[in-house]
Write a protein that holds these residues in place. Structure first.
Motif, PDB file in Angstrom:
ATOM      1  N   ASP A 235       0.850  -1.178   0.000  1.00 16.09           N
ATOM      2  CA  ASP A 235       0.000   0.000   0.000  1.00 16.09           C
ATOM      3  C   ASP A 235       0.892   1.236   0.000  1.00 16.09           C
ATOM      4  O   ASP A 235       2.121   1.146   0.100  1.00 16.09           O
ATOM      5  CB  ASP A 235      -0.901   0.011   1.239  1.00 16.09           C
ATOM      6  CG  ASP A 235      -1.973  -1.063   1.193  1.00 16.09           C
ATOM      7  OD1 ASP A 235      -2.300  -1.534   0.091  1.00 16.09           O
ATOM      8  OD2 ASP A 235      -2.491  -1.438   2.266  1.00 16.09           O
ATOM      9  N   THR A 236       0.276   2.403  -0.084  1.00 14.77           N
ATOM     10  CA  THR A 236       1.007   3.664  -0.070  1.00 14.77           C
ATOM     11  C   THR A 236       0.554   4.509   1.118  1.00 14.77           C
ATOM     12  O   THR A 236      -0.640   4.646   1.362  1.00 14.77           O
ATOM     13  CB  THR A 236       0.770   4.453  -1.371  1.00 14.77           C
ATOM     14  OG1 THR A 236       1.219   3.679  -2.484  1.00 14.77           O
ATOM     15  CG2 THR A 236       1.520   5.774  -1.357  1.00 14.77           C
ATOM     16  N   VAL A 237       1.509   5.056   1.862  1.00 20.39           N
ATOM     17  CA  VAL A 237       1.200   5.965   2.961  1.00 20.39           C
ATOM     18  C   VAL A 237       0.978   7.355   2.383  1.00 20.39           C
ATOM     19  O   VAL A 237       1.775   7.825   1.555  1.00 20.39           O
ATOM     20  CB  VAL A 237       2.353   6.019   3.989  1.00 20.39           C
ATOM     21  CG1 VAL A 237       2.077   7.081   5.046  1.00 20.39           C
ATOM     22  CG2 VAL A 237       2.555   4.660   4.633  1.00 20.39           C
ATOM     23  N   MET A 238      -0.087   8.022   2.822  1.00 19.63           N
ATOM     24  CA  MET A 238      -0.328   9.399   2.374  1.00 19.63           C
ATOM     25  C   MET A 238      -0.616  10.280   3.569  1.00 19.63           C
ATOM     26  O   MET A 238      -1.357   9.902   4.475  1.00 19.63           O
ATOM     27  CB  MET A 238      -1.478   9.455   1.378  1.00 19.63           C
ATOM     28  CG  MET A 238      -1.632  10.817   0.713  1.00 19.63           C
ATOM     29  SD  MET A 238      -2.727  10.756  -0.728  1.00 19.63           S
ATOM     30  CE  MET A 238      -2.646  12.462  -1.270  1.00 19.63           C
ATOM     31  N   LEU A 239      -0.018  11.466   3.585  1.00 19.77           N
ATOM     32  CA  LEU A 239      -0.227  12.461   4.617  1.00 19.77           C
ATOM     33  C   LEU A 239       0.165  13.823   4.070  1.00 19.77           C
ATOM     34  O   LEU A 239       0.980  13.894   3.155  1.00 19.77           O
ATOM     35  CB  LEU A 239       0.609  12.128   5.872  1.00 19.77           C
ATOM     36  CG  LEU A 239       2.139  12.358   5.848  1.00 19.77           C
ATOM     37  CD1 LEU A 239       2.676  12.375   7.262  1.00 19.77           C
ATOM     38  CD2 LEU A 239       2.894  11.382   4.993  1.00 19.77           C
ATOM     39  N   ASP A 240      -0.502  14.830   4.502  1.00 22.39           N
ATOM     40  CA  ASP A 240      -1.523  14.979   5.516  1.00 22.39           C
ATOM     41  C   ASP A 240      -2.883  14.864   4.833  1.00 22.39           C
ATOM     42  O   ASP A 240      -3.069  15.349   3.731  1.00 22.39           O
ATOM     43  CB  ASP A 240      -1.326  16.328   6.202  1.00 22.39           C
ATOM     44  CG  ASP A 240      -2.381  16.687   7.203  1.00 22.39           C
ATOM     45  OD1 ASP A 240      -3.025  15.793   7.768  1.00 22.39           O
ATOM     46  OD2 ASP A 240      -2.584  17.883   7.437  1.00 22.39           O
ATOM     47  N   LEU A 241      -3.843  14.250   5.516  1.00 21.11           N
ATOM     48  CA  LEU A 241      -5.150  14.011   4.922  1.00 21.11           C
ATOM     49  C   LEU A 241      -6.242  14.902   5.507  1.00 21.11           C
ATOM     50  O   LEU A 241      -7.417  14.595   5.358  1.00 21.11           O
ATOM     51  CB  LEU A 241      -5.529  12.535   5.102  1.00 21.11           C
ATOM     52  CG  LEU A 241      -4.604  11.552   4.383  1.00 21.11           C
ATOM     53  CD1 LEU A 241      -5.019  10.127   4.677  1.00 21.11           C
ATOM     54  CD2 LEU A 241      -4.586  11.810   2.882  1.00 21.11           C
ATOM     55  N   GLY A 242      -5.843  15.986   6.162  1.00 18.82           N
ATOM     56  CA  GLY A 242      -6.867  16.914   6.628  1.00 18.82           C
ATOM     57  C   GLY A 242      -6.593  17.629   7.920  1.00 18.82           C
ATOM     58  O   GLY A 242      -7.395  18.458   8.344  1.00 18.82           O
ATOM     59  N   ALA A 243      -5.469  17.355   8.560  1.00 22.65           N
ATOM     60  CA  ALA A 243      -5.190  18.011   9.843  1.00 22.65           C
ATOM     61  C   ALA A 243      -4.760  19.459   9.669  1.00 22.65           C
ATOM     62  O   ALA A 243      -4.987  20.297  10.549  1.00 22.65           O
ATOM     63  CB  ALA A 243      -4.100  17.234  10.598  1.00 22.65           C
ATOM     64  N   ASN A 244      -4.134  19.790   8.524  1.00 19.47           N
ATOM     65  CA  ASN A 244      -3.614  21.144   8.307  1.00 19.47           C
ATOM     66  C   ASN A 244      -3.926  21.591   6.884  1.00 19.47           C
ATOM     67  O   ASN A 244      -3.399  21.025   5.931  1.00 19.47           O
ATOM     68  CB  ASN A 244      -2.089  21.165   8.499  1.00 19.47           C
ATOM     69  CG  ASN A 244      -1.649  20.549   9.813  1.00 19.47           C
ATOM     70  OD1 ASN A 244      -1.664  21.187  10.850  1.00 19.47           O
ATOM     71  ND2 ASN A 244      -1.265  19.276   9.762  1.00 19.47           N
ATOM     72  N   THR A 245      -4.748  22.612   6.748  1.00 18.64           N
ATOM     73  CA  THR A 245      -5.100  23.074   5.404  1.00 18.64           C
ATOM     74  C   THR A 245      -3.985  23.892   4.776  1.00 18.64           C
ATOM     75  O   THR A 245      -3.854  23.940   3.551  1.00 18.64           O
ATOM     76  CB  THR A 245      -6.385  23.919   5.435  1.00 18.64           C
ATOM     77  OG1 THR A 245      -6.225  25.006   6.365  1.00 18.64           O
ATOM     78  CG2 THR A 245      -7.575  23.065   5.858  1.00 18.64           C
ATOM     79  N   GLU A 246      -3.170  24.552   5.592  1.00 15.30           N
ATOM     80  CA  GLU A 246      -2.061  25.338   5.081  1.00 15.30           C
ATOM     81  C   GLU A 246      -0.781  24.937   5.799  1.00 15.30           C
ATOM     82  O   GLU A 246      -0.772  24.836   7.030  1.00 15.30           O
ATOM     83  CB  GLU A 246      -2.312  26.837   5.269  1.00 15.30           C
ATOM     84  CG  GLU A 246      -3.501  27.375   4.466  1.00 15.30           C
ATOM     85  CD  GLU A 246      -3.680  28.864   4.648  1.00 15.30           C
ATOM     86  OE1 GLU A 246      -2.838  29.477   5.346  1.00 15.30           O
ATOM     87  OE2 GLU A 246      -4.647  29.412   4.106  1.00 15.30           O
TER      88      GLU A 246
END
Length: 343
Positions: free
Chosen positions: A141-152
């Motif tokens: 699988d692939t790790v993805m971040l950030d998924l919503g904790a910081n918009t900017e």
């Protein structure tokens, strides 16, 4: 001292309620025999549900919580009720060291806000990031971040996300030097914002990090399996994640419609059923369930609200694995090495 073999479960979170949360925890208990649980929520309802799961009951402590965080509740409102809600009390068990990790399928925004306020960020981390595993065509699988904790975010945040994501990938994917890329609108070095280009320059120069920085990746390559960790700001990441999830549902629904369109199609479905079952298994979100807030002084895992018992089991299993392999120590060591050699 934190108890690393105990996980606090918000038994009231999620769309399916207590029954699914307890069934999922019971499945996890069978896989991790030494694991103990703190089940937080309506005590009477939890104890009634535990009658169907004696193995879980023997390894669990029940902590009563009178309140529940609603799915549409604003984080600012939820924070004020943290001491009385199942979500807030579950996180507090980690803060007090009574549990090594907390798992909740409740309101994501509230969980993020409560976790940040209660646990704070690790030394050297400016902002936590929400990371999850996404299915890909690669071996892993692939790790993805950030998924919503910081918009900017700025370049420093993106570099920290890359360090944390690589540490997470070494545990979740069992990789020694994960391939890391920054999500961008193109692969050329001059593409993207100043922050993205600056972060790329820092990562290229950081040869001592335990990761292989490959440069930029575009949105149409997210699921190819060409990299192991994809780093971006939370605004872009959340849109990308939901686009991938929506596309997966679209493909599944399209195949279902096509195979039921005629008698010949139905016969074709029977012939290709092994392949379609493999596809369904690969795209099933319950097999990839569990996003973690990286960078906090404690492990908090977000389970999908609509997860079934298998999905809850998967999320708890992720939490157990991150505790067993001491994720936060690895992040601290990698970040310390990066900052020491960059100084």
């Amino acid at each position: 001292m934190t108890n690393p073999s105990r996980i606090a479960v918000d038994a009231m979170g999620g769309d399916e309620g207590i029954a699914v949360m307890l069934a999922g925890a019971a499945r996890a208990r069978r896989r991790f025999e030494g694991m103990e649980f703190i089940l937080v929520g309506d005590e009477a309802r939890i104890r009634a549900g535990l009658e169907a799961h004696p193995n879980l009951a023997s390894a669990s402590e029940v902590v009563h919580a009178a309140g529940i965080v609603a799915s549409d509740e604003k984080p600012s409102q939820a924070i004020r009720r943290a001491k009385t809600t199942s979500m807030g009390i579950a996180i507090d068990q980690v803060k007090k060291g009574r549990a090594g990790a907390a798992v909740s399928a409740g309101n994501t925004g509230a969980l993020m806000a409560m976790s940040k306020l209660a646990l704070r960020t690790m030394p050297g981390i400016d902002r936590p990031a929400l990371a999850a595993l996404m299915p890909s065509l690669g071996v892993n699988d692939t790790v993805m971040l950030d998924l919503g904790a910081n918009t900017e975010v700025d370049a420093r945040n993106l570099v920290q996300f890359a360090v944390m994501g690589a540490a997470y990938a070494r545990i979740a994917l069992d990789l020694e030097n994960p391939r890391v890329a920054l999500l961008n609108i193109g692969t050329e070095e001059m593409k993207g914002t100043d922050n993205i280009r600056e972060a790329a320059a820092e990562l290229r120069a950081a040869e001592h990090l335990r990761l292989d920085f490959t440069g930029f990746i575009e949105g149409n390559k997210l699921s190819r399996g060409d990299v192991d960790v994809i780093v971006c700001d939370g605004f872009s990441g959340n849109i990308a994640l939901k686009t991938v999830e929506g596309t997966a549902r679209f493909v599944a629904d399209l195949l279902k419609r096509a195979f039921s369109s005629s008698t010949r199609s139905k016969i074709g479905f029977l012939i290709s059923k092994p392949a379609t079952e493999l596809l369904r298994h690969h795209l099933d979100p319950n097999n990839h369930n569990g996003a973690v807030f990286l960078g906090l002084n404690g492990i908090v895992v977000k389970s999908h609200g609509g997860a079934n018992e298998r999905g809850v089991d998967t999320a708890i299993g992720f939490a157990a694995k991150l505790l067993r392999d001491d994720l936060n120590r690895r992040i601290a060591e990698d970040l310390g090495n990066f900052e020491a050699k960059a100084a």
